[in-house]
Design an enzyme around this catalytic site. Structure first.
Site, PDB file in Angstrom:
ATOM      1  N   HIS A   1      47.980  33.731 -12.628  1.00 58.14           N
ATOM      2  CA  HIS A   1      48.247  35.028 -12.007  1.00 58.14           C
ATOM      3  C   HIS A   1      46.991  35.895 -12.061  1.00 58.14           C
ATOM      4  O   HIS A   1      46.744  36.621 -13.023  1.00 58.14           O
ATOM      5  CB  HIS A   1      49.411  35.746 -12.703  1.00 58.14           C
ATOM      6  CG  HIS A   1      49.901  36.958 -11.977  1.00 58.14           C
ATOM      7  ND1 HIS A   1      51.175  37.059 -11.454  1.00 58.14           N
ATOM      8  CD2 HIS A   1      49.291  38.127 -11.657  1.00 58.14           C
ATOM      9  CE1 HIS A   1      51.318  38.228 -10.860  1.00 58.14           C
ATOM     10  NE2 HIS A   1      50.178  38.900 -10.979  1.00 58.14           N
TER      11      HIS A   1
ATOM     12  N   HIS B   1      44.446  38.158  -9.061  1.00 57.71           N
ATOM     13  CA  HIS B   1      44.249  38.568  -7.667  1.00 57.71           C
ATOM     14  C   HIS B   1      42.775  38.487  -7.305  1.00 57.71           C
ATOM     15  O   HIS B   1      41.923  39.056  -7.989  1.00 57.71           O
ATOM     16  CB  HIS B   1      44.756  39.994  -7.462  1.00 57.71           C
ATOM     17  CG  HIS B   1      46.235  40.125  -7.611  1.00 57.71           C
ATOM     18  ND1 HIS B   1      47.094  40.065  -6.534  1.00 57.71           N
ATOM     19  CD2 HIS B   1      47.012  40.295  -8.705  1.00 57.71           C
ATOM     20  CE1 HIS B   1      48.347  40.212  -6.958  1.00 57.71           C
ATOM     21  NE2 HIS B   1      48.319  40.347  -8.280  1.00 57.71           N
TER      22      HIS B   1
ATOM     23  N   HIS C   1      56.376  38.843  -7.719  1.00 51.57           N
ATOM     24  CA  HIS C   1      56.176  39.934  -8.668  1.00 51.57           C
ATOM     25  C   HIS C   1      57.530  40.613  -8.898  1.00 51.57           C
ATOM     26  O   HIS C   1      58.137  41.113  -7.953  1.00 51.57           O
ATOM     27  CB  HIS C   1      55.215  40.976  -8.097  1.00 51.57           C
ATOM     28  CG  HIS C   1      53.775  40.611  -8.156  1.00 51.57           C
ATOM     29  ND1 HIS C   1      53.218  39.615  -7.387  1.00 51.57           N
ATOM     30  CD2 HIS C   1      52.760  41.145  -8.890  1.00 51.57           C
ATOM     31  CE1 HIS C   1      51.920  39.534  -7.646  1.00 51.57           C
ATOM     32  NE2 HIS C   1      51.607  40.456  -8.540  1.00 51.57           N
TER      33      HIS C   1
ATOM     34  N   GLU D   1      58.086  43.991 -13.501  1.00 49.59           N
ATOM     35  CA  GLU D   1      56.867  44.547 -14.091  1.00 49.59           C
ATOM     36  C   GLU D   1      57.092  46.039 -14.335  1.00 49.59           C
ATOM     37  O   GLU D   1      57.136  46.498 -15.472  1.00 49.59           O
ATOM     38  CB  GLU D   1      55.679  44.321 -13.165  1.00 49.59           C
ATOM     39  CG  GLU D   1      54.375  44.900 -13.692  1.00 49.59           C
ATOM     40  CD  GLU D   1      53.239  44.742 -12.697  1.00 49.59           C
ATOM     41  OE1 GLU D   1      52.079  44.906 -13.125  1.00 49.59           O
ATOM     42  OE2 GLU D   1      53.499  44.476 -11.509  1.00 49.59           O
TER      43      GLU D   1
ATOM     44  N   HIS E   1      54.903  38.587 -14.059  1.00 48.47           N
ATOM     45  CA  HIS E   1      55.142  39.591 -15.103  1.00 48.47           C
ATOM     46  C   HIS E   1      56.528  39.391 -15.719  1.00 48.47           C
ATOM     47  O   HIS E   1      56.656  38.706 -16.703  1.00 48.47           O
ATOM     48  CB  HIS E   1      54.932  41.014 -14.572  1.00 48.47           C
ATOM     49  CG  HIS E   1      53.587  41.228 -13.965  1.00 48.47           C
ATOM     50  ND1 HIS E   1      52.442  41.363 -14.715  1.00 48.47           N
ATOM     51  CD2 HIS E   1      53.195  41.311 -12.668  1.00 48.47           C
ATOM     52  CE1 HIS E   1      51.395  41.519 -13.917  1.00 48.47           C
ATOM     53  NE2 HIS E   1      51.834  41.487 -12.664  1.00 48.47           N
TER      54      HIS E   1
ATOM     55  N   ASP F   1      45.296  39.133 -14.190  1.00 50.64           N
ATOM     56  CA  ASP F   1      45.814  39.990 -13.131  1.00 50.64           C
ATOM     57  C   ASP F   1      44.673  40.544 -12.260  1.00 50.64           C
ATOM     58  O   ASP F   1      44.421  40.027 -11.181  1.00 50.64           O
ATOM     59  CB  ASP F   1      46.655  41.122 -13.713  1.00 50.64           C
ATOM     60  CG  ASP F   1      47.653  41.683 -12.718  1.00 50.64           C
ATOM     61  OD1 ASP F   1      47.813  41.109 -11.635  1.00 50.64           O
ATOM     62  OD2 ASP F   1      48.291  42.698 -13.039  1.00 50.64           O
TER      63      ASP F   1
END
Length: 399
Positions: free
Chosen positions: A55, A57, A253, A256, A277, A335
C-alpha cells in the site's frame, strides 16, 4: 491515501510537503521526529531483511529533486527553489486532518501531471527507492486520471488540455516500473485507483485494469472520501462487479477515517480481497471476528495513520497492536512517504519501538503480505520461497 480529492485535484489552493522533521518528537527514541528521509542510517533499521509493500501511492512517493527538475524543465513556477524549501511546504510537520493532508498534493501534482517524461521517471525512481529500503516486491497504486490531461473531465490540477490520456499514463508507469525492475532487481506491479468523488471514472479504470492485466497492472482500488458510499454512487459498484466478473483483483480504502460500515460495504458489496487501512473495523466486533476468520488482509500504515489524523491516540494504543496480537493477516506500508517524510524503515521502527513488534512478527507479516499479494500463483510461490529462504524458515504454505 487519497481522501476527498475534489478541491485539490481540480486545482484549488492547497499545499503538499516532503522532507523536514515530522511530528511528535517525544514519540521516538532520542527525541527524534517521526521521520527524516535523508537521515536514516543502517543502525536505525530494525528489520534488515527482504520486505513486501502493498500500500503505497506513486504520486505520494515522488522525489523532491524530481519535482524541482521537472518544474524547471517545464518552466513551472513553484513556491520553493531548493529541496529544503520545498520540503518545508510539502512535508507534514504535525498531525493534520485527512482533508488538509490531501491539500498537500496541489503543491506539486500540476508539475508532473500531463508530462510523459516525468511520469515515466517517477515510476523508475520509485522502484530504485524501494530497492534501497530492502523491498523485493511492491504494489504501487495511483489514479491514471489524476496524472492525465486528455480524455479526463474535469482536467485535474488546473492543467490546460493536452494529449496525455489515462491510457497513456498507465503505459508510461508500466514502462518506468519495468525499467526499474531490470535495473534494481526487484519486482514491481501497479494497482489502478477509482476515486470516490469521481464515479464516472470508475468504469474506465476497470477497463484499463483489464487491458493491462498482463502488462503490470494487478488490481483495482477505490480511494477517497469514505462518506461517499456505493448506494449514492453506484458506478463504483458496477465497476467492481465487472472486476469480479473478469477476475480482476480488488482492494478498497475503508475504515481509515470512515466507520466500520465502510469496511462492511467494501467486503460485502464490492467484494474486496484486501482492505486499505481498516482500523475502524475493530469498532464492529462481529465484523472483525468474521474478517479475522476469513483471513482478510489489512494494508496498515502506522505513520500515515498518525499524521493524517486517522488515529488520534498514542501509537501504544493503535489498532495495529490488536492485529498483531490476534495474528491477523496484514502488511506494514508507507502510504505517502513524500508527504509523510518517511521510509518503510520508519514504519517498521515505529512498530518495533511503540507497538512491541518483534523480528518474528516482522517475518510473519511479510509472509502474510506475500500470500495476499496480487501476483499470479506461480510468481507468488517464487516470492514466498524467496522469503522463506531469507528468513531461514521451512516452506509450509499452500503456495
Amino acid at each position: 491515501m487519497y481522501i476527498s480529492a475534489t478541491r485539490a485535484a481540480i486545482g484549488l489552493s492547497g499545499l503538499r510537503a516532503p522532507l523536514l522533521r515530522s511530528v511528535c518528537t517525544s514519540r521516538l527514541p532520542g527525541g527524534r521526529g517521526l521521520s527524516m528521509m535523508a537521515e536514516n542510517t543502517p543502525e536505525e533499521v530494525v528489520f534488515n531483511q527482504p520486505k513486501i509493500e502493498l500500500h503505497v501511492h506513486l504520486d505520494g512517493a515522488i522525489r523532491l529533486q524530481t519535482i524541482l527538475d521537472v518544474a524547471k524543465r517545464r518552466n513551472i513556477k513553484l513556491q520553493a527553489s531548493t529541496k529544503e524549501e520545498l520540503a518545508g511546504i510539502i512535508t507534514l510537520q504535525e498531525p493534520f486532518t485527512l482533508t488538509r493532508f490531501l491539500d498537500k498534493f496541489a503543491v506539486y501534482m500540476h508539475v508532473v501531471a500531463g508530462d510523459r517524461a516525468a511520469i515515466k521517471r517517477i515510476a523508475y525512481e520509485f522502484v530504485e527507492d524501494k530497492a534501497k529500503e530492502g523491498v523485493i516486491y511492491v504494489e504501487v497504486r495511483y489514479s491514471p486520471h489524476l496524472l492525465a490531461n486528455a480524455k479526463v473531465h474535469p482536467i485535474p490540477w488546473n492543467q490546460k488540455g493536452g494529449e496525455l490520456t489515462p491510457d497513456d499514463v498507465v503505459q508510461l508507469v508500466n514502462e518506468g516500473l519495468r525499467e526499474g525492475e531490470r535495473a534494481f532487481k526487484i519486482k514491481a506491479r501497479s494497482i489502478l485507483c477509482c476515486m470516490r468523488h469521481m464515479p464516472k471514472w470508475s468504469m474506465d479504470v476497470v477497463e484499463l485494469c483489464k487491458k493491462y492485466r498482463n502488462k503490470g497492472v494487478v488490481a483495482i482500488d477505490l480511494a477517497g472520501d469514505e462518506s461517499l458510499n456505493c448506494e449514492a454512487y453506484p458506478e463504483h459498484r458496477k465497476a467492481y462487479e465487472e472486476a469480479v466478473r473478469c477476475g480482476i483483483h480488488r482492494t478498497v480504502h475503508a475504515g481509515e477515517a470512515g466507520p466500520a460500515s465502510v469496511v462492511r460495504e467494501a467486503v460485502e458489496v464490492l467484494k474486496a480481497e484486501r482492505i486499505g487501512h481498516g482500523y475502524r473495523t475493530l469498532d464492529d466486533k462481529a465484523l472483525y471476528k468474521k474478517l479475522l476468520a476469513q483471513k482478510m488482509h489489512f494494508e496498515v500504515c502506522p505513520i500515515s495513520s498518525k499524521l493524517t489524523g486517522a488515529w488520534n491516540l498514542e501509537f501504544t494504543e493503535h489498532p495495529i497492536i490488536t492485529f498483531m496480537k490476534d495474528k491477523a493477516n496484514y502488511s506494514l506500508n508507507t502510504d505517502d512517504p513524500l508527504i509523510l517524510n518517511s521510509t518503510l524503515n520508519d514504519d517498521y521502527r515505529t512498530a518495533h519501538t511503540h507497538m512491541g513488534f518483534t523480528e518474528e512478527e516482522f517475518k510473519r507479516l511479510n509472509i502474510c503480505s506475500a500470500e495476499s499479494c496480487f501476483l499470479p500463483d506461480k510468481e507468488k510461490r517464487e516470492l514466498l520461497n524467496t522469503l522463506h529462504a531469507a528468513y531461514g524458515l521451512i516452506q509450509t504454505t499452500a503456495f
